[in-house]
Write a protein that holds these residues in place. Sequence first.
Motif, short mmCIF file in Angstrom:
data_model
loop_
_atom_site.label_atom_id
_atom_site.label_comp_id
_atom_site.label_asym_id
_atom_site.label_seq_id
_atom_site.Cartn_x
_atom_site.Cartn_y
_atom_site.Cartn_z
N ALA A 20 38.29 44.12 26.22
CA ALA A 20 38.22 43.32 27.45
C ALA A 20 39.54 42.59 27.69
N TYR A 21 40.12 42.04 26.62
CA TYR A 21 41.42 41.37 26.77
C TYR A 21 42.51 42.36 27.17
N ILE A 22 42.48 43.56 26.60
CA ILE A 22 43.46 44.58 26.98
C ILE A 22 43.30 44.94 28.45
N ASN A 23 42.06 45.11 28.89
CA ASN A 23 41.82 45.45 30.30
C ASN A 23 42.26 44.32 31.23
N LEU A 24 42.01 43.08 30.84
CA LEU A 24 42.48 41.95 31.66
C LEU A 24 44.01 41.94 31.71
N GLY A 25 44.64 42.18 30.57
CA GLY A 25 46.10 42.24 30.54
C GLY A 25 46.63 43.33 31.45
N SER A 26 45.99 44.48 31.43
CA SER A 26 46.42 45.59 32.29
C SER A 26 46.27 45.24 33.76
N THR A 27 45.22 44.53 34.09
CA THR A 27 45.02 44.10 35.47
C THR A 27 46.12 43.15 35.91
N TYR A 28 46.45 42.19 35.06
CA TYR A 28 47.52 41.25 35.41
C TYR A 28 48.88 41.92 35.44
N ALA A 29 49.09 42.88 34.56
CA ALA A 29 50.38 43.59 34.54
C ALA A 29 50.54 44.46 35.78
N GLY A 30 49.48 45.15 36.16
CA GLY A 30 49.58 46.10 37.26
C GLY A 30 49.24 45.52 38.62
N ASP A 31 48.01 45.08 38.77
CA ASP A 31 47.53 44.65 40.09
C ASP A 31 48.14 43.33 40.54
N PHE A 32 48.33 42.40 39.63
CA PHE A 32 48.82 41.07 40.00
C PHE A 32 50.31 40.88 39.72
N ASN A 33 50.93 41.87 39.06
CA ASN A 33 52.35 41.81 38.73
C ASN A 33 52.72 40.47 38.07
N ASP A 34 51.92 40.10 37.07
CA ASP A 34 52.13 38.85 36.33
C ASP A 34 52.27 39.19 34.85
N PRO A 35 53.48 39.58 34.43
CA PRO A 35 53.65 40.02 33.04
C PRO A 35 53.37 38.93 32.01
N GLN A 36 53.62 37.68 32.34
CA GLN A 36 53.36 36.62 31.36
C GLN A 36 51.87 36.47 31.09
N LYS A 37 51.08 36.46 32.15
CA LYS A 37 49.62 36.36 31.98
C LYS A 37 49.10 37.61 31.28
N ALA A 38 49.66 38.75 31.62
CA ALA A 38 49.26 40.00 30.96
C ALA A 38 49.53 39.91 29.47
N GLU A 39 50.71 39.44 29.11
CA GLU A 39 51.04 39.34 27.69
C GLU A 39 50.13 38.34 26.98
#
Length: 135
Positions: A20-39
Motif C-alpha cells: 500500500a505504501y509503495i502504491n501511494l508512493g507511485s501515485t505521488y511520483a506519477g499522478d501528483f508529481n511530488d517526488p518528496q511525498k513519494a519518497e
Amino acid sequence: MQILNKTPATNHERDLLSLAYINLGSTYAGDFNDPQKAEDYYQRALAVAEALVADHPDYRTGWVRLAAANREIADVRYSQGDYQAALVHFRTCLRVVREGTAKLTDAQIRGAEPFYMLRVADSCTAPVIPLRPDK
C-alpha cells in the motif's frame, strides 16, 4: 491503512501494508508529481519490508517488497539527479535479490538480478555534474 498498521500484524498484513505504501508512493511520483511525498511513502514501505524480512526471512514476498521499495527510492533519487543516492539503493536492490535467492533458492527472485545489475551500471554512468561550475 490504520487497520494494517497495527501490532502485531501477520506476515500477509505487513506485506499488504508495504505494498500500500509503495502504491501511494507511485501515485505521488506519477499522478501528483511530488517526488518528496513519494519518497516518504517508499521509505515507509522500506521500513515495513525490512522488519518483515528480519522477523521472517523465509517469507518470499517480504524480499520482493524490500527490493521494490529500494528500487522505487532509487528511481526517485535518479530522476532528481541524485545519482550517488540512487546507486546506493540500486546496489541494495541487487544485494537483497542475491540474499533472497540464497535463502529461498527462488528462481523468480534470481531472474531479477540482471535487471538490478543493469540499473547499477546505468547509475554508474550517469552524467557527472561538477561540484564547481568553473572546473
